[in-house]
Design a protein around this motif. Sequence first.
Motif, PDB file in Angstrom:
ATOM      1  N   PHE A 177       3.231   7.977   3.820  1.00 48.74           N
ATOM      2  CA  PHE A 177       1.922   8.136   3.208  1.00 48.74           C
ATOM      3  C   PHE A 177       1.836   9.509   2.531  1.00 48.74           C
ATOM      4  N   GLN A 178       1.541   9.513   1.250  1.00 52.08           N
ATOM      5  CA  GLN A 178       1.551  10.718   0.444  1.00 52.08           C
ATOM      6  C   GLN A 178       0.141  11.298   0.338  1.00 52.08           C
ATOM      7  N   HIS A 179      -0.068  12.446   0.978  1.00 56.09           N
ATOM      8  CA  HIS A 179      -1.391  13.062   0.971  1.00 56.09           C
ATOM      9  C   HIS A 179      -1.798  13.497  -0.427  1.00 56.09           C
ATOM     10  N   MET A 214      -0.624   1.090   7.561  1.00 57.59           N
ATOM     11  CA  MET A 214      -1.716   1.406   6.652  1.00 57.59           C
ATOM     12  C   MET A 214      -2.947   0.536   6.874  1.00 57.59           C
ATOM     13  N   LEU A 263       1.042   4.355  -2.774  1.00 53.11           N
ATOM     14  CA  LEU A 263       0.910   5.766  -2.433  1.00 53.11           C
ATOM     15  C   LEU A 263       2.122   6.580  -2.848  1.00 53.11           C
ATOM     16  N   LEU A 304      -7.615   4.258  -0.985  1.00 56.61           N
ATOM     17  CA  LEU A 304      -6.971   3.236  -0.173  1.00 56.61           C
ATOM     18  C   LEU A 304      -7.362   3.371   1.296  1.00 56.61           C
ATOM     19  N   HIS A 305      -7.396   4.589   1.808  1.00 56.64           N
ATOM     20  CA  HIS A 305      -7.796   4.777   3.199  1.00 56.64           C
ATOM     21  C   HIS A 305      -9.260   4.391   3.431  1.00 56.64           C
ATOM     22  N   ILE A 326       0.838  -1.206   0.000  1.00 57.33           N
ATOM     23  CA  ILE A 326       0.000   0.000   0.000  1.00 57.33           C
ATOM     24  C   ILE A 326       0.868   1.250   0.000  1.00 57.33           C
ATOM     25  N   SER A 378      -1.221  11.922  -3.203  1.00 56.95           N
ATOM     26  CA  SER A 378      -1.445  10.811  -4.116  1.00 56.95           C
ATOM     27  C   SER A 378      -2.927  10.674  -4.453  1.00 56.95           C
ATOM     28  N   HIS A 426      -4.352   8.070  -4.917  1.00 58.67           N
ATOM     29  CA  HIS A 426      -4.808   6.833  -4.280  1.00 58.67           C
ATOM     30  C   HIS A 426      -5.066   7.005  -2.781  1.00 58.67           C
ATOM     31  N   PHE A 427      -4.769   8.191  -2.236  1.00 61.27           N
ATOM     32  CA  PHE A 427      -4.858   8.384  -0.788  1.00 61.27           C
ATOM     33  C   PHE A 427      -6.252   8.068  -0.255  1.00 61.27           C
TER      34      PHE A 427
END
Length: 300
Positions: free
Chosen positions: A125-127, A164, A120, A135-136, A116, A129, A131-132
């Motif tokens: 963890f990339q804010h 994650m 990202l 995925l969250h 995961i 992205s 995918h943020f």
Amino acid sequence: MSITSVINYKGGVGKTTVTANLGAELAARGRRVLLIDLDPQASLTFSFYPADEWEKDLAYEKTILQWYGSVLADEPTGPLHPYVVTPEPANALLPEGGRLDLVASHLGLVDVDLDIAAALGGSRFQHGSPHFLPLHRALADALAGEEFAGYDDILIDCAPNFTMVTRTGIVASEHILTPARPDYLSTLGIDYLRSKVSELVRDFNRVAAPGPTIDPQYLGVVFTMIQYAAGGPINASRNYMKFTDSLEVPVFRQTIRENKTLFGTAGERRLPAVLVPNANETVQHELRQLASEFLARTRL
């Protein structure tokens, strides 16, 4: 439907014991309960299924690991319900209307966090992205499916970390419950855990705005593995239980005493302690009182 994550940064604090017995007692009251095991150690899963049966019937097609695989394959709304199983020994003791289901874990779940993180864009963890949010929100979106509408309570047994997979459990939850032993290490991380949850909520809501936001409520600390002397909990336990006063965190009135015989053999019996016939009445009474307090707190 009430969704609660059960988490503590320290392992060995009775987290799985609380999750299994709380779920079993709620089901024994005629409620429909789903347990989700997000801990790679899979202790909750092995409380209901012996290792050989898990290996034969669940490991390759019926665990949360395969579901996260579908999420990482760009299927963020992949259905979760095909991975729900119903442990037979526990359900055989439930009254009509009560049901206890499980989404089993897998030891390979430890590698999912790396996958995961890569999705990202890196180890952090990339804010930014794209995918943020998907995925969250993956677990939350899955549990919003109509197949889960019939459950009264969903309890998520999280790993003792804030990686994650754990974050997806928190995002899906309305409530957070923290079991803790009354000792130094078990109570040390309580305030840090709350700060990490607050950080996640802040980051998620900032990215999600103006869409749906999250606001999981902290139900409180449940003290477990209490050692008793003639006059009640031993002094060492009392001192650490008072420590939470300085943290200004809610604490459940009901505590759970240590009983290695009853709790330690739960996996062999495939039954949570609260369902075992002719077991220690004092311990079972405490577990039932905990369930009553849990219901009161989740419905405030």
